[in-house]
Design a protein around this motif. Structure first.
Motif, PDB file in Angstrom:
ATOM      1  N   GLN A   1       7.027  -9.499   0.273  1.00 44.57           N
ATOM      2  CA  GLN A   1       5.711  -9.750  -0.281  1.00 44.57           C
ATOM      3  C   GLN A   1       5.086  -8.424  -0.717  1.00 44.57           C
ATOM      4  O   GLN A   1       5.175  -7.420  -0.009  1.00 44.57           O
ATOM      5  N   THR A   2       4.432  -8.428  -1.885  1.00 50.00           N
ATOM      6  CA  THR A   2       3.849  -7.208  -2.425  1.00 50.00           C
ATOM      7  C   THR A   2       2.344  -7.379  -2.600  1.00 50.00           C
ATOM      8  O   THR A   2       1.816  -8.493  -2.562  1.00 50.00           O
TER       9      THR A   2
ATOM     10  N   ASN B   1       8.000   0.580 -10.720  1.00 48.36           N
ATOM     11  CA  ASN B   1       7.206   0.117  -9.575  1.00 48.36           C
ATOM     12  C   ASN B   1       6.791   1.227  -8.617  1.00 48.36           C
ATOM     13  O   ASN B   1       6.802   1.046  -7.394  1.00 48.36           O
ATOM     14  N   PHE B   2       6.406   2.370  -9.149  1.00 49.97           N
ATOM     15  CA  PHE B   2       5.969   3.464  -8.291  1.00 49.97           C
ATOM     16  C   PHE B   2       4.650   3.151  -7.583  1.00 49.97           C
ATOM     17  O   PHE B   2       4.268   3.850  -6.641  1.00 49.97           O
ATOM     18  N   ASP B   3       3.959   2.115  -8.008  1.00 52.76           N
ATOM     19  CA  ASP B   3       2.678   1.745  -7.399  1.00 52.76           C
ATOM     20  C   ASP B   3       2.822   0.679  -6.331  1.00 52.76           C
ATOM     21  O   ASP B   3       1.844   0.296  -5.706  1.00 52.76           O
ATOM     22  N   ARG B   4       4.024   0.189  -6.085  1.00 50.21           N
ATOM     23  CA  ARG B   4       4.195  -1.001  -5.259  1.00 50.21           C
ATOM     24  C   ARG B   4       4.469  -0.663  -3.802  1.00 50.21           C
ATOM     25  O   ARG B   4       5.310   0.179  -3.491  1.00 50.21           O
ATOM     26  N   ILE B   5       3.761  -1.328  -2.906  1.00 49.74           N
ATOM     27  CA  ILE B   5       4.144  -1.346  -1.500  1.00 49.74           C
ATOM     28  C   ILE B   5       4.528  -2.779  -1.148  1.00 49.74           C
ATOM     29  O   ILE B   5       4.013  -3.733  -1.717  1.00 49.74           O
TER      30      ILE B   5
ATOM     31  N   ASN C   1       9.847   3.108  -3.233  1.00 47.40           N
ATOM     32  CA  ASN C   1      10.864   4.159  -3.293  1.00 47.40           C
ATOM     33  C   ASN C   1      10.990   4.936  -1.989  1.00 47.40           C
ATOM     34  O   ASN C   1      11.325   6.105  -1.965  1.00 47.40           O
ATOM     35  N   SER C   2      10.686   4.275  -0.883  1.00 47.51           N
ATOM     36  CA  SER C   2      10.853   4.890   0.429  1.00 47.51           C
ATOM     37  C   SER C   2      11.303   3.813   1.400  1.00 47.51           C
ATOM     38  O   SER C   2      11.086   2.630   1.173  1.00 47.51           O
ATOM     39  N   THR C   3      11.948   4.205   2.475  1.00 50.09           N
ATOM     40  CA  THR C   3      12.525   3.234   3.395  1.00 50.09           C
ATOM     41  C   THR C   3      11.749   3.122   4.695  1.00 50.09           C
ATOM     42  O   THR C   3      12.232   2.560   5.664  1.00 50.09           O
TER      43      THR C   3
END
Length: 352
Positions: free
Chosen positions: A114-115, A127-131, A207-209
């Protein structure tokens, strides 16, 4: 998972006796990547199968009644992890024929992260703005909106346990999605301005885990709308903070153009990897129904010679069928087509 998706589709079709006729929409995209690496070796694979690039082979389906009361969608992508997801949504105000500017929707989603709601203008598609939430599973969500002014969304998946045998105390965890929660809001107070904010309990940025939660804020300013310009012009920015790794993801983009050409430039910095990303692209609108674009950039500006990419696409659409040819050369991480080196990608898409 597949049983759940089938059940959702059966539910959608079964409701046709109660609601209006069912409308079906969908999209199929497929192709092959013929790649030559730096040593001159040729390989080929199904587009998107070997990675998570912007373009991938996929089949998406949507079912909805013509009054907009309910909808069921499925999304299938042929990537390395073989993603398949589905969701069902009920518009409560339309269900009870309420005449109001307030919209209330309840939904269930299966096997999909879910975003948050996002105001950022995602020009590169990266999608650099997406969490997003950390896990997949069965989600419940609610979306409340007041016209186009404000929208609030909450999605969660509780994690609970049950005892299969009270005598021996065996505990079985019933999987929700790791007990995750995501909350976000977006507002458009005036034409040309959008602002959003979101928080996720356990997830992190695209872009992070990390899995310790993140916060994001973003804005998009359509300068052309605000100033009444005769050409398109807009700016957008996004900020993400990951609590666990204490990392920041910053993104900014400028976009605009005229009837013949649309231009966009996007930059992003991830402090966890200390990499600066750059994308510059142009869409040329010279022939009706023809797709023609070019792009270049780098996945790490500090080592541009080892990470740059350049490419373009040409295509033509006739009767909702698009034939397309993509070309890309990537010195390092590819922008669109997964693999470094030269990629030649014929593809076809059908919309219905």
């Amino acid at each position: 998972m597949k049983k759940v998706l089938v059940s959702l589709l059966v539910l959608a079709l079964a409701t046709t006796g109660v609601f209006a006729a069912v409308n079906l929409t969908g999209e199929f995209v497929g192709g092959y990547n013929f790649n030559m690496d730096k040593d001159g070796k040729w390989t080929s694979h199904i587009m998107g199968q070997d990675g998570t690039g912007t373009h991938t082979t996929k089949l998406n389906l949507g079912f909805a009644d013509e009054d907009g009361v309910w909808s069921v969608t499925t999304e299938g992508e042929m990537k390395a992890d073989g993603r398949l997801a589905g969701d069902i949504s009920i518009d409560m105000m339309k269900l009870f024929d309420a005449d109001s500017d307030v919209s209330v929707k309840f939904g269930l989603a299966m096997n999909d992260e879910q975003t948050v709601l996002r105001a950022y203008s995602n020009q590169s598609g990266k999608n650099f703005d997406r969490i997003r939430t950390a896990g997949t599973g069965l989600w419940a969500n609610v979306n409340v909106a007041y016209g186009d002014l404000v929208q609030v969304q909450v999605a969660g998946a509780p994690e609970f346990t049950s005892n299969t045998d009270p005598d021996d105390g065996d505990e079985v965890k019933i999987h929700g999605a790791g007990g995750d929660l995501v909350v976000s809001a977006m507002t458009a107070p005036i034409d040309g301005l959008k602002v959003s904010a979101g928080w996720v309990l356990k997830g992190d940025s695209q872009n992070s885990t990390g899995t310790d939660g993140a916060f994001t804020a973003a804005a998009d300013v359509n300068v052309a709308t605000l100033a009444g310009l005769d050409f398109d012009l807009g700016v957008s920015a996004s900020y993400i903070y990951g609590f666990g790794a204490e990392n920041n993801v910053i993104a900014a983009t400028v976009y605009g153009g005229v009837d013949v050409v649309s231009l966009a430039a996007e930059w992003s910095l991830n402090t966890a990897t200390d990499k600066n990303f750059l994308y510059v692209g142009a869409d040329l609108n010279v022939v009706e129904n023809m797709l023609l674009d070019v792009f270049f950039g780098a996945t790490d500006l500090e080592s541009f010679g080892d990470t740059f990419y350049v490419g373009g696409d040409i295509g033509y659409t006739v009767k909702n069928v698009t034939f397309q040819l993509g070309l890309e050369y990537a010195a390092g991480d590819a922008f669109s087509y997964d693999l470094p080196g030269l990629s030649i990608v014929p593809q076809i898409s059908v919309a219905f």
